[in-house]
Write a protein that holds these residues in place. Structure first.
Motif, PDB file in Angstrom:
ATOM      1  N   GLY A  75       0.822  -1.214   0.000  1.00 17.15           N
ATOM      2  CA  GLY A  75       0.000   0.000   0.000  1.00 17.15           C
ATOM      3  C   GLY A  75       0.852   1.258   0.000  1.00 17.15           C
ATOM      4  N   TRP A  76       1.909   1.233   0.797  1.00 21.26           N
ATOM      5  CA  TRP A  76       2.831   2.355   0.869  1.00 21.26           C
ATOM      6  C   TRP A  76       3.521   2.575  -0.486  1.00 21.26           C
ATOM      7  CZ3 TRP A  76       7.332   2.298   4.978  1.00 21.26           C
ATOM      8  CH2 TRP A  76       7.987   3.534   4.987  1.00 21.26           C
ATOM      9  N   LEU A  78       2.433   1.604  -3.501  1.00 22.40           N
ATOM     10  CA  LEU A  78       1.449   2.067  -4.489  1.00 22.40           C
ATOM     11  C   LEU A  78       1.156   3.554  -4.308  1.00 22.40           C
ATOM     12  CD1 LEU A  78      -1.016  -0.945  -4.536  1.00 22.40           C
ATOM     13  CD2 LEU A  78       0.501  -0.212  -6.385  1.00 22.40           C
ATOM     14  N   HIS A  79       1.016   3.978  -3.070  1.00 27.64           N
ATOM     15  CA  HIS A  79       0.770   5.392  -2.809  1.00 27.64           C
ATOM     16  C   HIS A  79       1.945   6.247  -3.303  1.00 27.64           C
ATOM     17  CE1 HIS A  79      -0.574   9.043  -0.873  1.00 27.64           C
ATOM     18  NE2 HIS A  79       0.611   9.141  -0.288  1.00 27.64           N
ATOM     19  N   ALA A  80       3.163   5.801  -3.016  1.00 33.77           N
ATOM     20  CA  ALA A  80       4.347   6.553  -3.435  1.00 33.77           C
ATOM     21  C   ALA A  80       4.431   6.632  -4.961  1.00 33.77           C
ATOM     22  CB  ALA A  80       5.611   5.913  -2.863  1.00 33.77           C
ATOM     23  N   MET A  82       1.963   6.415  -7.157  1.00 38.63           N
ATOM     24  CA  MET A  82       0.874   7.206  -7.727  1.00 38.63           C
ATOM     25  C   MET A  82       1.007   8.689  -7.405  1.00 38.63           C
ATOM     26  SD  MET A  82      -2.519   4.856  -7.566  1.00 38.63           S
ATOM     27  CE  MET A  82      -2.336   4.003  -6.031  1.00 38.63           C
ATOM     28  N   SER A  83       1.822   9.023  -6.420  1.00 43.98           N
ATOM     29  CA  SER A  83       2.005  10.428  -6.039  1.00 43.98           C
ATOM     30  C   SER A  83       2.957  11.168  -6.963  1.00 43.98           C
ATOM     31  CB  SER A  83       2.520  10.525  -4.607  1.00 43.98           C
ATOM     32  OG  SER A  83       1.583   9.990  -3.721  1.00 43.98           O
TER      33      SER A  83
END
Length: 138
Positions: A75-76, A78-80, A82-83
């Protein structure tokens, strides 16, 4: 005509035992220490005398810890991603230490919860109607 043989076991509180285990306390009384060192289980509870050496947590607690940490890290990541653009060294300096440290932090509480689950359900050597199964021949 059916005849029931045996005796009725007292009901043990599942969630209380698991909660005590998460806190690394005896699943029976919640006061005594479950571990004598990082992951070594006490033979008996110093407070209530409950036999704890029968616990057989084996590979399940590490599996749960890796499962949880894997989901957190994915999750971490994927967030990084997509940011915006991410330097690959971010993963080296953050994800690798997190992948090592987080399971080690979680492991005693997860092992305690598994032991509480076993105690509450009379599994393995926690069943007084069975013989000593703390040492397996397997």
């Amino acid at each position: 005509m059916a005849v029931e043989i045996g005796f009725v076991r007292e009901q043990r509180s599942l969630w209380k035992a698991i909660g005590n285990g998460v806190l690394c306390r005896c699943p029976n009384c919640g006061k005594g220490k479950l571990f004598r060192s990082y992951l070594k289980i006490n033979d008996t509870c110093a407070e209530c005398g409950e036999k704890l050496s029968a616990a057989r947590a084996d590979d399940f607690p590490p599996y749960i810890a890796i499962f949880i940490v894997g989901h957190i890290l994915v999750g971490w990541m994927l967030h990084a991603e997509m940011s915006g653009p991410v330097d690959p060294m971010l993963y080296v300096w953050t994800m690798i230490p997190a992948a090592i440290v987080l399971p080690l932090i979680m492991l005693p509480s997860i092992k305690g919860a598994v032991i509480g689950l076993q105690w509450a359900n009379y599994m393995y050597g926690f069943d007084p109607t069975r013989g000593d199964t703390s040492k397996s021949d397997v």
